[in-house]
Design an enzyme around this catalytic site. Sequence first.
Site, PDB file in Angstrom:
ATOM      1  N   SER A 175       0.791  -1.240   0.000  1.00 38.05           N
ATOM      2  CA  SER A 175       0.000   0.000   0.000  1.00 38.05           C
ATOM      3  C   SER A 175       0.820   1.285   0.000  1.00 38.05           C
ATOM      4  O   SER A 175       0.266   2.357  -0.258  1.00 38.05           O
ATOM      5  CB  SER A 175      -0.925   0.044   1.211  1.00 38.05           C
ATOM      6  OG  SER A 175      -2.058  -0.740   0.969  1.00 38.05           O
ATOM      7  N   LYS A 184       0.512   3.366  -3.011  1.00 38.11           N
ATOM      8  CA  LYS A 184      -0.670   4.213  -3.259  1.00 38.11           C
ATOM      9  C   LYS A 184      -0.287   5.696  -3.297  1.00 38.11           C
ATOM     10  O   LYS A 184      -0.959   6.504  -3.942  1.00 38.11           O
ATOM     11  CB  LYS A 184      -1.719   3.981  -2.167  1.00 38.11           C
ATOM     12  CG  LYS A 184      -2.365   2.594  -2.220  1.00 38.11           C
ATOM     13  CD  LYS A 184      -3.202   2.336  -0.980  1.00 38.11           C
ATOM     14  CE  LYS A 184      -3.872   0.958  -1.015  1.00 38.11           C
ATOM     15  NZ  LYS A 184      -4.467   0.578   0.273  1.00 38.11           N
ATOM     16  N   TYR A 224      -3.722  -1.527 -10.092  1.00 43.23           N
ATOM     17  CA  TYR A 224      -3.616  -1.519  -8.628  1.00 43.23           C
ATOM     18  C   TYR A 224      -2.710  -2.651  -8.124  1.00 43.23           C
ATOM     19  O   TYR A 224      -1.799  -2.433  -7.318  1.00 43.23           O
ATOM     20  CB  TYR A 224      -5.023  -1.628  -8.017  1.00 43.23           C
ATOM     21  CG  TYR A 224      -5.013  -1.796  -6.519  1.00 43.23           C
ATOM     22  CD1 TYR A 224      -4.820  -0.701  -5.686  1.00 43.23           C
ATOM     23  CD2 TYR A 224      -5.170  -3.047  -5.934  1.00 43.23           C
ATOM     24  CE1 TYR A 224      -4.796  -0.853  -4.298  1.00 43.23           C
ATOM     25  CE2 TYR A 224      -5.138  -3.206  -4.565  1.00 43.23           C
ATOM     26  CZ  TYR A 224      -4.953  -2.116  -3.749  1.00 43.23           C
ATOM     27  OH  TYR A 224      -4.908  -2.267  -2.385  1.00 43.23           O
ATOM     28  N   TYR A 262      -4.389   3.718   8.048  1.00 44.28           N
ATOM     29  CA  TYR A 262      -5.771   3.204   8.144  1.00 44.28           C
ATOM     30  C   TYR A 262      -6.379   3.520   9.507  1.00 44.28           C
ATOM     31  O   TYR A 262      -6.252   4.641   9.987  1.00 44.28           O
ATOM     32  CB  TYR A 262      -5.806   1.695   7.844  1.00 44.28           C
ATOM     33  CG  TYR A 262      -4.964   1.317   6.683  1.00 44.28           C
ATOM     34  CD1 TYR A 262      -5.278   1.792   5.407  1.00 44.28           C
ATOM     35  CD2 TYR A 262      -3.825   0.543   6.819  1.00 44.28           C
ATOM     36  CE1 TYR A 262      -4.497   1.475   4.320  1.00 44.28           C
ATOM     37  CE2 TYR A 262      -3.034   0.225   5.725  1.00 44.28           C
ATOM     38  CZ  TYR A 262      -3.377   0.696   4.492  1.00 44.28           C
ATOM     39  OH  TYR A 262      -2.599   0.384   3.413  1.00 44.28           O
ATOM     40  N   VAL A 273       1.192  -3.864   3.853  1.00 45.16           N
ATOM     41  CA  VAL A 273       1.148  -5.170   4.517  1.00 45.16           C
ATOM     42  C   VAL A 273       2.401  -6.025   4.281  1.00 45.16           C
ATOM     43  O   VAL A 273       2.539  -7.084   4.882  1.00 45.16           O
ATOM     44  CB  VAL A 273      -0.122  -5.996   4.155  1.00 45.16           C
ATOM     45  CG1 VAL A 273      -1.366  -5.391   4.754  1.00 45.16           C
ATOM     46  CG2 VAL A 273      -0.235  -6.201   2.660  1.00 45.16           C
TER      47      VAL A 273
HETATM   48  N1  GLN Z   1      -2.246  -5.139  -2.045  1.00 41.24           N
HETATM   49  C1  GLN Z   1      -2.781  -5.113  -0.714  1.00 41.24           C
HETATM   50  C2  GLN Z   1      -4.300  -5.266  -0.793  1.00 41.24           C
HETATM   51  O1  GLN Z   1      -4.850  -4.786  -1.696  1.00 41.24           O
HETATM   52  C3  GLN Z   1      -2.409  -3.824  -0.062  1.00 41.24           C
HETATM   53  C4  GLN Z   1      -2.911  -3.702   1.339  1.00 41.24           C
HETATM   54  C5  GLN Z   1      -1.980  -2.982   2.264  1.00 41.24           C
HETATM   55  O2  GLN Z   1      -0.782  -2.927   2.071  1.00 41.24           O
HETATM   56  N2  GLN Z   1      -2.546  -2.484   3.346  1.00 41.24           N
HETATM   57  O3  GLN Z   1      -4.951  -5.857   0.027  1.00 41.24           O
END
Ligand code: GLN
Length: 314
Positions: free
Chosen positions: A73, A76, A198, A250, A268
Amino acid sequence: MNENKIATDDMNYDKILREIYKEVSPLFNQGKVVQYIPALSAVPASKFGMAVCTLDGDVYTIGDTDERFSIQSISKVYALTLAFKMVGEDMWKRVGKEPSGNPFNSLVQLEYERGIPRNPLINAGSLVIADILLSQIPDPKHEILKFVRKTSGNSDIQYDNAVIASEKITGHRNMALAHMMCSFRNIYNPVDDVLDVYFHHCGISMNSIDLARSFMYLANHGVIPQSNEYIISNSRAKRINALLLTCGLYDESGDFAFRVGLPGKSGVGGGIVAVLPGKLSVAVWSPALGPSGNSLAGIQALELFTTKTGMSVF
Ligand code: GLN
């Protein structure tokens, strides 16, 4: 430990990083390496790397900072920066700028809020950003990788195709989020194309030094300090940093602001990167995650960093 230490340029970062490594290592066994992306589930929980890049051009490291990991993530933020450059304030018609207070992949709020994601850093918001990029440019995957290579100064950064393939098979929640937004007419391109962009950017693989470097434009008011290349305006760099502070971790963003006091973004894969505008960026990697999907030792390491140095945005 001196909690009132004032930020100075002769800060002994090497010593501070050594202390941090020692103090956080008991946490490596307490979290859980991500399991829902099979290609990442066997990464050893004992890995740890931390890198600090200062605006003066210095780099300080400890641990496994040469090892690449899946930034997930964190990517992003690159996609958001590109989309913000392209569509400007119009972006906020399709995605909000409030913390979600919910898990990063939650479907519940999205239904209530009629397909408008709370912010661009949760999965739904980032899928909208991927859709915006698809409408703006012919090859967003190429542009995102180009952007990361430019901002990090490392032309060898790659997509990890095994991780991308793994998410394509198991990413049912992301598919559900994209289809739901499609039903609310907040996705314009084919859902599979949006998911492909994505999953690709989540599958970028890089080390902690590259990661810290790649966020230096956000520590330097929108300009890459190494090359002096303009990325975004000072005002937009401020806005992105505000989103990192309020939404970057988050439903743990408030706790992160409370403990660390820096704008930051987690993934993650166990990475977290944070910036102190006007001064430095710092990246940490430790794969064992807490309940919100953020690196346990990573947050602790950053808390110790701002406590020991006395540096934060507050
Ligand atoms: N690629 C992971 C997902 O879409 C990214 C989530 C994350 O890093 N929090 O679930």
